[in-house]
Design a protein around this motif. Structure first.
Motif, PDB file in Angstrom:
ATOM      1  N   ARG A  39       0.814  -1.212   0.000  1.00 47.50           N
ATOM      2  CA  ARG A  39       0.000   0.000   0.000  1.00 47.50           C
ATOM      3  C   ARG A  39       0.851   1.268   0.000  1.00 47.50           C
ATOM      4  NH1 ARG A  39      -5.161  -0.527   0.831  1.00 47.50           N
ATOM      5  NH2 ARG A  39      -5.308   1.562   1.745  1.00 47.50           N
ATOM      6  N   GLU A  40       2.052   1.206   0.590  1.00 51.78           N
ATOM      7  CA  GLU A  40       2.899   2.403   0.654  1.00 51.78           C
ATOM      8  C   GLU A  40       3.195   2.964  -0.732  1.00 51.78           C
ATOM      9  OE1 GLU A  40       3.629  -0.130   4.249  1.00 51.78           O
ATOM     10  OE2 GLU A  40       3.588  -0.460   2.084  1.00 51.78           O
ATOM     11  N   ALA A  41       3.414   2.060  -1.702  1.00 50.90           N
ATOM     12  CA  ALA A  41       3.723   2.511  -3.060  1.00 50.90           C
ATOM     13  C   ALA A  41       2.566   3.292  -3.663  1.00 50.90           C
ATOM     14  CB  ALA A  41       4.061   1.310  -3.943  1.00 50.90           C
ATOM     15  N   PHE A  42       1.331   2.862  -3.367  1.00 48.69           N
ATOM     16  CA  PHE A  42       0.163   3.506  -3.946  1.00 48.69           C
ATOM     17  C   PHE A  42      -0.297   4.718  -3.132  1.00 48.69           C
ATOM     18  CE2 PHE A  42      -0.003  -0.835  -5.577  1.00 48.69           C
ATOM     19  CZ  PHE A  42      -0.265  -0.620  -6.926  1.00 48.69           C
ATOM     20  N   GLU A  43      -0.078   4.697  -1.837  1.00 50.21           N
ATOM     21  CA  GLU A  43      -0.565   5.786  -0.985  1.00 50.21           C
ATOM     22  C   GLU A  43       0.421   6.952  -0.898  1.00 50.21           C
ATOM     23  OE1 GLU A  43      -1.515   4.064   2.764  1.00 50.21           O
ATOM     24  OE2 GLU A  43      -3.349   3.097   2.039  1.00 50.21           O
ATOM     25  N   HIS A  44       1.726   6.660  -0.976  1.00 48.81           N
ATOM     26  CA  HIS A  44       2.721   7.710  -0.814  1.00 48.81           C
ATOM     27  C   HIS A  44       3.649   7.841  -2.023  1.00 48.81           C
ATOM     28  CE1 HIS A  44       1.673   8.242   3.434  1.00 48.81           C
ATOM     29  NE2 HIS A  44       1.629   6.938   3.514  1.00 48.81           N
ATOM     30  N   GLY A  45       3.471   7.015  -3.036  1.00 47.77           N
ATOM     31  CA  GLY A  45       4.395   7.008  -4.163  1.00 47.77           C
ATOM     32  C   GLY A  45       3.861   7.583  -5.454  1.00 47.77           C
ATOM     33  N   LYS A 135      -5.209   4.883 -11.057  1.00 47.37           N
ATOM     34  CA  LYS A 135      -6.273   5.787 -10.622  1.00 47.37           C
ATOM     35  C   LYS A 135      -6.905   5.228  -9.347  1.00 47.37           C
ATOM     36  CE  LYS A 135      -6.288   8.695 -14.147  1.00 47.37           C
ATOM     37  NZ  LYS A 135      -5.105   8.178 -14.839  1.00 47.37           N
ATOM     38  N   ARG A 136      -7.062   6.099  -8.362  1.00 46.88           N
ATOM     39  CA  ARG A 136      -7.641   5.648  -7.102  1.00 46.88           C
ATOM     40  C   ARG A 136      -9.071   5.167  -7.289  1.00 46.88           C
ATOM     41  NH1 ARG A 136      -5.241  10.669  -4.997  1.00 46.88           N
ATOM     42  NH2 ARG A 136      -3.209  10.183  -4.134  1.00 46.88           N
ATOM     43  N   LEU A 137      -9.515   4.315  -6.379  1.00 54.08           N
ATOM     44  CA  LEU A 137     -10.855   3.741  -6.456  1.00 54.08           C
ATOM     45  C   LEU A 137     -11.914   4.830  -6.314  1.00 54.08           C
ATOM     46  CD1 LEU A 137     -12.517   1.156  -6.623  1.00 54.08           C
ATOM     47  CD2 LEU A 137     -12.298   0.910  -4.149  1.00 54.08           C
ATOM     48  N   VAL A 138     -12.903   4.816  -7.196  1.00 50.93           N
ATOM     49  CA  VAL A 138     -13.959   5.830  -7.189  1.00 50.93           C
ATOM     50  C   VAL A 138     -14.959   5.512  -6.084  1.00 50.93           C
ATOM     51  CG1 VAL A 138     -15.806   6.893  -8.544  1.00 50.93           C
ATOM     52  CG2 VAL A 138     -13.681   6.174  -9.655  1.00 50.93           C
ATOM     53  N   PRO A 365       7.415   6.597  17.282  1.00 51.89           N
ATOM     54  CA  PRO A 365       8.113   6.584  15.989  1.00 51.89           C
ATOM     55  C   PRO A 365       7.403   5.665  15.005  1.00 51.89           C
ATOM     56  CG  PRO A 365       9.248   5.154  17.546  1.00 51.89           C
ATOM     57  CD  PRO A 365       8.086   5.743  18.290  1.00 51.89           C
ATOM     58  N   VAL A 366       7.121   6.160  13.803  1.00 52.22           N
ATOM     59  CA  VAL A 366       6.510   5.362  12.740  1.00 52.22           C
ATOM     60  C   VAL A 366       7.206   5.703  11.430  1.00 52.22           C
ATOM     61  CG1 VAL A 366       4.251   5.152  13.856  1.00 52.22           C
ATOM     62  CG2 VAL A 366       4.716   7.094  12.349  1.00 52.22           C
ATOM     63  N   LYS A 367       6.971   4.884  10.416  1.00 51.25           N
ATOM     64  CA  LYS A 367       7.528   5.165   9.095  1.00 51.25           C
ATOM     65  C   LYS A 367       6.619   6.073   8.275  1.00 51.25           C
ATOM     66  CE  LYS A 367      10.342   0.986   8.434  1.00 51.25           C
ATOM     67  NZ  LYS A 367      10.556  -0.202   7.557  1.00 51.25           N
ATOM     68  N   TYR A 368       5.305   5.774   8.310  1.00 50.77           N
ATOM     69  CA  TYR A 368       4.358   6.511   7.483  1.00 50.77           C
ATOM     70  C   TYR A 368       3.197   6.991   8.347  1.00 50.77           C
ATOM     71  CZ  TYR A 368       6.821   4.064   3.719  1.00 50.77           C
ATOM     72  OH  TYR A 368       7.785   3.572   2.876  1.00 50.77           O
ATOM     73  N   ALA A 369       2.673   8.163   7.998  1.00 41.01           N
ATOM     74  CA  ALA A 369       1.508   8.698   8.701  1.00 41.01           C
ATOM     75  C   ALA A 369       0.578   9.353   7.696  1.00 41.01           C
ATOM     76  CB  ALA A 369       1.931   9.711   9.764  1.00 41.01           C
ATOM     77  N   THR A 370      -0.727   9.150   7.896  1.00 34.12           N
ATOM     78  CA  THR A 370      -1.749   9.748   7.046  1.00 34.12           C
ATOM     79  C   THR A 370      -2.775  10.441   7.927  1.00 34.12           C
ATOM     80  OG1 THR A 370      -1.499   8.057   5.328  1.00 34.12           O
ATOM     81  CG2 THR A 370      -3.543   9.312   5.323  1.00 34.12           C
ATOM     82  N   VAL A 371      -3.118  11.677   7.577  1.00 33.18           N
ATOM     83  CA  VAL A 371      -4.203  12.405   8.236  1.00 33.18           C
ATOM     84  C   VAL A 371      -5.206  12.750   7.152  1.00 33.18           C
ATOM     85  CG1 VAL A 371      -4.860  14.418   9.596  1.00 33.18           C
ATOM     86  CG2 VAL A 371      -2.601  13.359   9.944  1.00 33.18           C
TER      87      VAL A 371
END
Length: 581
Positions: A39-45, A135-138, A365-371
Motif C-alpha cells: 500500500r505504501e507505493a500507492f498511498e505515498h508514491g 487511478k484511485r478507487l472511485v 516513531p513510525v515510518k508513514y503517517a496519514t491524516v
C-alpha cells in the motif's frame, strides 16, 4: 476503515496433505501466506506530475523506450540529471521523483540513499513510473447528497476557480458508508496489478537465446524488485514462496525463469487473494456488525470523552482504533483527546481519519503517517521516518516531525513542521500556513534518532508546489480548474506563533527537555517579547493600588477575555487536557 485486525488468524489454509491427515484430525494446518499489494507505493508514491502519467495505450511502449535510453551506456542505474533528461522534466522534479521512490522502497537502497540523492536501480524506476498511471478507487455515489449541503456555504468567494465543495464536504458527500474501505482499496490495487502484470514483467525481463516466450526470462534479483508492488501477508520475500526460486542452493544462483511461468504464478496468487477477499466481504455483509468489529465507527457512541487511562501504556484503545495489516488507525473521534505511545502502535504506519474538534497525540516513531478528512483538530505526529500525508482537512493544526510531508486539498490549516525535505503541496488548497516545529515530549529525541529524522535540518519554510489537479484522484474537480496554479503556503506571523505544551498524562522520563529543532531568530524574538510583556503585565498588576473589590473585577475581566480567546483560537480542548479533565 480498519477492516481486519492485524493479529487476526488467517482465514485461508491449503488443503491438508497426506502427511497432515496422518498426523491426526486435531493437527493444525498451517495457513498459506496471502499475496497483497504494498500500500505504501500507492498511498505515498504517486506524484501529480503530468509528464509521469503516460496514456495507458502507449504506457508499456513508452517505458520500454525509456529503459533502452537509460541503459544505453550499459548502466543499470539512473540519477536525477539522467532522469530529468529522459522524462523532459525540471531537475527539481526529477530529484523529487527519486526522493519519493527512496521513501517508498520496501528496503533501503544504499546507492540511492535515504533522501534519493544517489542513483536508483532501473527496475525500481520502471516500476515507480508504471504505477503513476494508477487511478484511485472511485467512491460509490451518495444516496442523499443534499444532506451534506450545510457543511460548507453554498456560495463562496472562492467559487468559480476553486471547488464548490470544501475538503470536508467533499469527503462527507461520499460518507464513510460509501467511501472505499481498506479491503476495497487493496482489492482494487490487486486487480490493477493483475491487469498490468504481463506488461510489468515484460519491462523487467531480460532477453536470452530462444524462441517465443522462452526468450524472455527473469532472474532472482530482478524478480525480487516486484517486492516494491507486492508482498506476502507474513512478510516473506517473494522468491522464498515462489516454487521456481525456493530452496535453491545458496552457493549456486537460481537459474532464470521464463516470464510466462512467473506471470502465471503471480496471477494465480492474485486471483486466490481476490477470491479470499470476496468471500470475507460476502460473509461480512451477511452477518450483523457488532461493536467488537473494528470496522464499526464508535464516534457517536463515545463523544465528549477523554481517552485516557492509568495503565502503563497511557491510553485506552477504543474499538474504532483498529489495526489493519501493518497499520494502526485512530478514526472517527469527536470532541475528545487521544494519546498513543510506541507501545500502542501496531505495525509501522498510523492513520488518523475523520476526527473532528479533537486533540490527537501520536507520541511514537513510525515510518508513514496519514491524516485524512479531519477538521477543527490539533494533531501531533512525534517522529515519522518516511512520509506524512495530510489530505482533505480543514482548520486543522498539524505538528509533525518527519523526513517528508505531502499536503493535498486542505483549507485554513496551520502546519508546525520539523521536516528534512521541502513540504510538498499538491491539489486544491487555500489559506495554508507553515511555521517551525513548536513542541517536544520526553522521548522525542530518541524517536527522531530511531527513524532517522535530523533535527538540525528543517525546511519548513520552503514549500514545493505542484499542479492543482491530481491525476490519480478519483474525486471530481470543477471545470477549468486545471488551468489554475496551485496555491502555496504562507509563513505564520511570528507574533501568532506559540509553543505547544503536551500534557503529562503519564509518568515518563526522557532526555528531551526542549524542542530539538532550532527556532528561527524572528520567532525566538517574538517569544522573548511575549515573555517580557507578560512579566510587565504581572508586575504592573501587583503594583496597582486598588482595593480588593476592584482586584476581583480585574481578575474577572481578565478571566473572561482569556476564555474568549481560548474558544476563538480553538485551544479550549488543549486546556481541558492540561487540567486533566
Amino acid at each position: 476503515m480498519a477492516d481486519e485486525p492485524l493479529d487476526a488468524a488467517p482465514a485461508e489454509a491449503p488443503a491438508a496433505s497426506g502427511a497432515d491427515v496422518g498426523a491426526g484430525a486435531g493437527a493444525a494446518v498451517k495457513a498459506s501466506p496471502v499475496l497483497r499489494p504494498r500500500r505504501e507505493a500507492f498511498e505515498h508514491g504517486l506524484l501529480p506530475i503530468p509528464k509521469l502519467v503516460f496514456p495507458e495505450g502507449t504506457l508499456t511502449q513508452t517505458l520500454a523506450q525509456m529503459k533502452e535510453r537509460l541503459s544505453a551506456g550499459g548502466g543499470a542505474r539512473a540519477g536525477a540529471a539522467v532522469l530529468a533528461e529522459a522524462l523532459q522534466i525540471p531537475a527539481e522534479q526529477a530529484a523529487l521523483v527519486l526522493g519519493t521512490l527512496a521513501a517508498v522502497l520496501p528496503v533501503e537502497d544504499p546507492a540511492l540513499g535515504e533522501d534519493g540523492s544517489g542513483e536508483a536501480d532501473l527496475c525500481d524506476v520502471l516500476l515507480f513510473l508504471y504505477i503513476q498511471s494508477y487511478k484511485r478507487l472511485v467512491p460509490r455515489a451518495h444516496k442523499d447528497s443534499p444532506a451534506v449541503a450545510d457543511v460548507w456555504p453554498s456560495t463562496s468567494a472562492f467559487d468559480g476557480y476553486l471547488s464548490a465543495l470544501s475538503p470536508i464536504q467533499l469527503v462527507r458527500s461520499n460518507s464513510r458508508r460509501f467511501m472505499p474501505s481498506q479491503t476495497d482499496e487493496e482489492a482494487h490495487q490487486l486487480s490493477y496489478l493483475q491487469k498490468h502484470m504481463v506488461n510489468i514483467l515484460s519491462l523487467l525481463a531480460d532477453s536470452v537465446d530462444g524462441e517465443g516466450d522462452e526468450s524472455m526470462v527473469l532472474t532472482t534479483e530482478t524478480f525480487e524488485h516486484l517486492g516494491f508492488l507486492l508482498q506476502f501477508s507474513e512478510g516473506t520475500p517473494l522468491s522464498h514462496v515462489a516454487t521456481f526460486f525456493a530452496n535453491s542452493d545458496p552457493d549456486m544462483p537460481a537459474a532464470p525463469v521464463p516470464v510466462a511461468q512467473v506471470h502465471d504464478w503471480i496471477v494465480q496468487n492474485i486471483a486466490a487473494s481476490l477470491e479470499n477477499t470476496a468471500d470475507k466481504s460476502t460473509a461480512k455483509e451477511n452477518s450483523q456488525q457488532s461493536a467488537s468489529d473494528p470496522d464499526v465507527t464508535m464516534a457517536e457512541a463515545f463523544t465528549n470523552t477523554r481517552i485516557q487511562s492509568n495503565s502503563p501504556t497511557g491510553t485506552a484503545v477504543r474499538n474504532n482504533q483498529g489495526h489493519y495489516r501493518n497499520t494502526t488507525f485512530v478514526e472517527g473521534f469527536s470532541k475528545t483527546s487521544v494519546v498513543k505511545q510506541a507501545s500502542d502502535i501496531k505495525g509501522h504506519s498510523i492513520k488518523v481519519l475523520n476526527c473532528h474538534d479533537s486533540v490527537i497525540y501520536i507520541l511514537a516513531p513510525v515510518k508513514y503517517a496519514t491524516v485524512y478528512g479531519c477538521s477543527d483538530a490539533t494533531i501531533v505526529l512525534g517522529a515519522v521516518g518516511k512520509v506524512v500525508k495530510v489530505e482533505h482537512c480543514e482548520r486543522v493544526q498539524i505538528i509533525a516531525a518527519s523526513k517528508r510531508i505531502c499536503i493535498a486539498n486542505c483549507r485554513e490549516c496551520i502546519f508546525y513542521l520539523g521536516v528534512n525535505h521541502q513540504p510538498l503541496i499538491v491539489g486544491d488548497n487555500h489559506k495554508l500556513q507553515v511555521a517551525p516545529f513548536n513542541t517536544y515530549y520526553p522521548q522525542l529525541g530518541e524517536h527522531l534518532a530511531q527513524v532517522g529524522v535530523d533535527p538540525n535540518i528543517n525546511k519548513w519554510d520552503r514549500p514545493f508546489v505542484l499542479g492543482v489537479v491530481d491525476p490519480h484522484d478519483s474525486l471530481s474537480h470543477p471545470a477549468g480548474v486545471s488551468d489554475v496554479q496551485a496555491e502555496s503556503a504562507t509563513c505564520l506571523d511570528p507574533d501568532l506563533f506559540t509553543n505547544f505544551l503536551i500534557p503529562s498524562w503519564f509518568e515518563a522520563e526522557g532526555p528531551t527537555k526542549y524542542n530539538p529543532f532550532t527556532l528561527p531568530e524572528v520567532y525566538w524574538a517574538s517569544q522573548r517579547k511575549k515573555h517580557v510583556s507578560l512579566e510587565d503585565i504581572q508586575k504592573n498588576i501587583q503594583e496597582l493600588e486598588i482595593d480588593d473589590s476592584r482586584k476581583k473585577e480585574l481578575a474577572f475581566a481578565l478571566h473572561a477575555q482569556f476564555k474568549d480567546w481560548l474558544y476563538a483560537s480553538g485551544n479550549i480542548r488543549q486546556l481541558y487536557c492540561l487540567q486533566g479533565e
